[in-house]
Design an enzyme around this catalytic site. Structure first.
Site, PDB file in Angstrom:
ATOM      1  CB  ILE A  64      -0.972   0.015   1.214  1.00 28.91           C
ATOM      2  CG1 ILE A  64      -1.712  -1.314   1.345  1.00 28.91           C
ATOM      3  CG2 ILE A  64      -1.987   1.157   1.057  1.00 28.91           C
ATOM      4  CD1 ILE A  64      -2.605  -1.412   2.581  1.00 28.91           C
ATOM      5  N   PRO A  65       1.603   1.466  -1.118  1.00 32.79           N
ATOM      6  CG  PRO A  65       2.369   1.558  -3.315  1.00 32.79           C
ATOM      7  CD  PRO A  65       1.649   0.690  -2.347  1.00 32.79           C
ATOM      8  CG  HIS A  66       0.790   5.490   2.219  1.00 37.76           C
ATOM      9  ND1 HIS A  66       1.130   6.413   3.166  1.00 37.76           N
ATOM     10  CD2 HIS A  66       1.162   4.293   2.698  1.00 37.76           C
ATOM     11  CE1 HIS A  66       1.691   5.790   4.199  1.00 37.76           C
ATOM     12  NE2 HIS A  66       1.728   4.487   3.931  1.00 37.76           N
ATOM     13  N   GLY A  67       1.262   8.459  -0.306  1.00 37.64           N
ATOM     14  CA  GLY A  67       1.909   9.744  -0.128  1.00 37.64           C
ATOM     15  C   GLY A  67       0.881  10.852  -0.101  1.00 37.64           C
ATOM     16  CG  HIS A 112      -2.651   9.774   4.147  1.00 36.60           C
ATOM     17  ND1 HIS A 112      -2.345   9.812   2.813  1.00 36.60           N
ATOM     18  CD2 HIS A 112      -1.716   8.978   4.721  1.00 36.60           C
ATOM     19  CE1 HIS A 112      -1.286   9.065   2.580  1.00 36.60           C
ATOM     20  NE2 HIS A 112      -0.878   8.553   3.728  1.00 36.60           N
TER      21      HIS A 112
END
Length: 152
Positions: A64-67, A112
């Site tokens: 779950i890459p996130h930014g 987020h």
């Protein structure tokens, strides 16, 4: 808001070609970079910055890459599937097959965290993960995500 509302058809990558962490992040970022008015490399760099804090490969074949991105007005989600799996420094040391890339506005930390938690909860069941791996096309994947997230 449902997770399926954050996904667009061109952000469903059902056969990722990339074999490494940086390359798969760039491949996942590609479909939405233009929509956000940033280059794919800049978006990839943002995701890599987060990866340096700790891998977003949470185990069980999930990443779950996130930014967070300044200037965004709404959250975006990209789904990616790699049948072969990608070495992604996952917590369990296994390759990642299912990716959910999440980008949210920089000034919305609550949103987020809420969306990350929903994605994680949705992926807890091995049955759902198996269905995503076997789904034949984008429509099937979108339907599975909508159903699992309670958006029938």
């Amino acid at each position: 808001m449902h997770l399926s509302d954050l996904l667009h058809e061109d952000a469903l990558l059902i056969d990722l070609a990339s074999r490494g962490k940086t390359a798969v992040l760039a491949e996942l970022a590609g479909p939405i970079a233009g929509k956000l008015g940033v280059g794919t490399q800049r978006l990839t760099d943002i995701l890599l910055e987060r990866e340096r804090l700790g891998s977003t490969g949470i185990g069980d074949g999930i990443g779950i890459p996130h930014g967070k991105l300044k200037g965004m007005t709404e959250a975006l989600l990209v789904f990616g599937r790699s049948r072969l799996g990608v070495p992604f420094d996952a917590l369990d040391g296994k390759p990642v097959h299912l990716f959910f890339l999440l980008l949210t506005p920089e000034d919305a930390p609550g949103l987020h965290l809420q969306l990350l938690a929903r994605i994680s909860r949705m992926l807890k069941g091995s049955g759902f993960r198996e269905k995503l791996l076997r789904a034949p096309d984008r429509d099937s994947i979108l339907r599975l995500i909508a159903e699992e997230d309670g958006d029938h």
